[in-house]
Write an enzyme that holds these catalytic residues in place. Structure first.
Site, PDB file in Angstrom:
ATOM      1  N   ALA A   1       4.692   4.117   2.684  1.00  0.00           N
ATOM      2  CA  ALA A   1       4.162   2.873   2.112  1.00  0.00           C
ATOM      3  C   ALA A   1       4.352   1.751   3.119  1.00  0.00           C
ATOM      4  CB  ALA A   1       4.905   2.531   0.821  1.00  0.00           C
ATOM      5  N   LYS A   2       3.747   0.642   2.875  1.00  0.00           N
ATOM      6  CA  LYS A   2       4.001  -0.559   3.694  1.00  0.00           C
ATOM      7  C   LYS A   2       3.635  -1.771   2.871  1.00  0.00           C
ATOM      8  CE  LYS A   2       5.462  -1.357   7.904  1.00  0.00           C
ATOM      9  NZ  LYS A   2       6.405  -0.489   8.636  1.00  0.00           N
ATOM     10  N   GLY A   3       4.249  -2.900   3.196  1.00  0.00           N
ATOM     11  CA  GLY A   3       3.922  -4.130   2.488  1.00  0.00           C
ATOM     12  C   GLY A   3       3.887  -5.286   3.452  1.00  0.00           C
TER      13      GLY A   3
ATOM     14  N   VAL B   1       0.862  -1.186   0.000  1.00  0.00           N
ATOM     15  CA  VAL B   1       0.000   0.000   0.000  1.00  0.00           C
ATOM     16  C   VAL B   1       0.895   1.231   0.000  1.00  0.00           C
ATOM     17  CG1 VAL B   1      -1.704   1.340   1.304  1.00  0.00           C
ATOM     18  CG2 VAL B   1      -1.903  -1.151   1.208  1.00  0.00           C
TER      19      VAL B   1
END
Ligand code: NAD
Length: 424
Positions: free
Chosen positions: A113-115, A68
């Site tokens: 962001a992050k994943g 995201v």
């Protein structure tokens, strides 16, 4: 400016809602325009991928992966990738937005962001984790990029996974692009000081908060939940500065010693015991929940989200909470802690040391020149202390908690930048 999150509310607080409720309070204090509010409340991009991976027994297992991107207003998006069975899109959305605010609080030119991948890396072989990591990187080839989106380690990932990501991305580009990922092994262009950076930032934040509360570190006690990268480094660095670490914990349980735990020994024990504190001697095993309720000067939650909630906040006896983990305190617990006069140094400030040194790693990769550990530490300590002071002053100026103040500092910066850049 009412915000309604459509996701179902489960038995535990929804981390995205927790983040949004703080965001909303800060936005109201700032008198944020509706237009800017609408831009910042929604992630810019959400990607969900299915990753078929060949397991060691020859079977194919399909994993779900997420990335995201919350915002690229301040620059390329930046954020870790976590490997955990509990990863879900709401959590990743919350963590991505947190990264936007975190980068803005410490004033580095990144968006957020992050994943994550829903998996249990502890039950997978190194080969399986490698194939999964390469499959994820391949699927995210159009998302990642040194000027677009730069992953980093988070829960369940480390330098090993970052090396595989960097290599997979580079193979596709036909050249080495080490600045596409941070948190790499040193030989691949990782920064000296990155491994301990988040724990070091927690230590700087804790010392700065102790100074404000006139607590002498040499007489202070501390309990730390989580003994992974963040928790164990925070423990070691605080211990080196005189703080007595009386309790630590990990997935195997919580361990207490009123005289103080020898953190170097605990780290050595964990390193030789498959990453677990199980069986560590010279300590008493206590109920993990009890660790959070100990009468200590400093409580450092450094494991997972939502451990300080409406259910236990009124029983917390620590004088201050310094948040190593992302989102350890639910929004509903904030009011209770404020009422009790417990100073909470929020995640988006206290654990920003990691992204700060990630930024230094990216800068060094782009320069093609490495800095010494001393230079990295000195510069990150200065950034952390400057950010702490700014948030502390803002809290007094607006008469709000440090958490809301951190959001005010961050949202103000992102909103002003957005105003200059504009929408369509
Ligand atoms: P890690 O995987 O290295 O360690 C996590 C630790 O928490 C382990 O010791 C694990 O056993 C423990 N743990 C997990 N569930 C627990 C529970 N219910 N009770 C007690 N202990 C538990 O992860 P990490 O990198 O140290 O990250 C920890 C937190 O810090 C996460 O919230 C992460 O998002 C955040 N964070 C990490 C970094 C970083 O640079 N690593 C940066 C910023 C924020």
């Amino acid at each position: 400016m009412a915000y309604i999150e459509p996701a179902p509310i489960k038995d535990r607080d929804n981390p995205f809602e927790s983040m949004m409720s703080r965001f909303q309070i800060a936005a109201e204090h700032l008198g944020l325009d509706q237009e800017v509010y609408d831009v910042l409340k929604t992630p810019a991009k959400q990607v969900i991928v299915s990753l078929p991976v060949t397991m060691d027994n020859g079977s194919i297992k399909v994993f779900e992966g997420y990335r995201v991107i919350h915002s690229t207003i301040l620059g390329p998006s930046k954020g870790g990738v976590r490997y955990d069975m509990d990863v879900n899109i709401d959590e990743v959305k919350a963590l991505a937005a947190w990264m936007t605010w975190k980068c803005a609080v410490v004033d580095i030119p990144y968006g957020g962001a992050k994943g994550g991948i829903k998996c249990n890396p502890r039950q997978m072989s190194a080969g399986e984790v490698e194939r999964l990591t390469r499959a994820f990187t391949q699927a995210m080839h159009d998302v990642f990029g040194k000027d677009r989106d730069i992953p980093a380690p988070d829960m369940g990932t480390g330098p090993r996974e970052m090396a595989w990501m960097m290599d997979q991305y580079s193979r596709n580009q036909g050249m080495t692009v080490n600045s596409v990922v941070t948190g790499k092994p040193i030989v691949l262009g990782g920064s000296l000081g990155r491994e301990e950076a988040t724990g070091r930032g927690v230590m700087i934040s804790a010392l700065a908060a102790m100074e404000k509360q006139k607590i002498n570190p040499f007489k202070a006690t501390c309990a730390i939940q989580g003994f992974g990268n963040v928790g164990s480094w925070a423990a070691q660095l605080l211990e080196e500065r005189g703080v007595n670490i009386v309790a630590i914990s990990d997935l195997s349980g919580a361990y207490y010693n009123a005289e103080g735990i020898n953190i170097k020994k605990a780290m050595e024990y964990r390193n030789g015991n498959n990453g677990s504190l199980e069986g560590f001697s010279e300590v008493e095993k206590i109920d993990p929940e009890e660790l959070l309720l100990l009468e200590v000067d400093v409580l450092v939650p450094a494991a997972i989200e939502d451990v300080i909630t409406q259910a236990n906040a009124d029983k917390i006896k620590a004088k201050m909470i310094v948040e190593g983990a992302n989102g350890p305190t639910s929004a509903r617990a904030d009011a209770i802690l404020n009422e009790k006069g417990i100073l909470a140094v929020p995640d988006i400030l206290a654990n920003a040391g990691g992204v700060t040194v990630s930024y230094f790693e990216w800068v060094q990769n782009r320069l093609g020149y490495g800095w010494t550990r001393e230079r990295v530490s000195r510069r990150s300590d200065r950034i952390m202390k400057t950010a702490f002071d700014k948030v502390y002053t803002t809290a007094q100026e607006y008469n709000v908690s440090m958490r809301i103040a951190a959001y005010i500092v961050a949202i103000d910066k992102v909103a002003k930048t957005y105003k200059y850049r504009g929408g369509f």
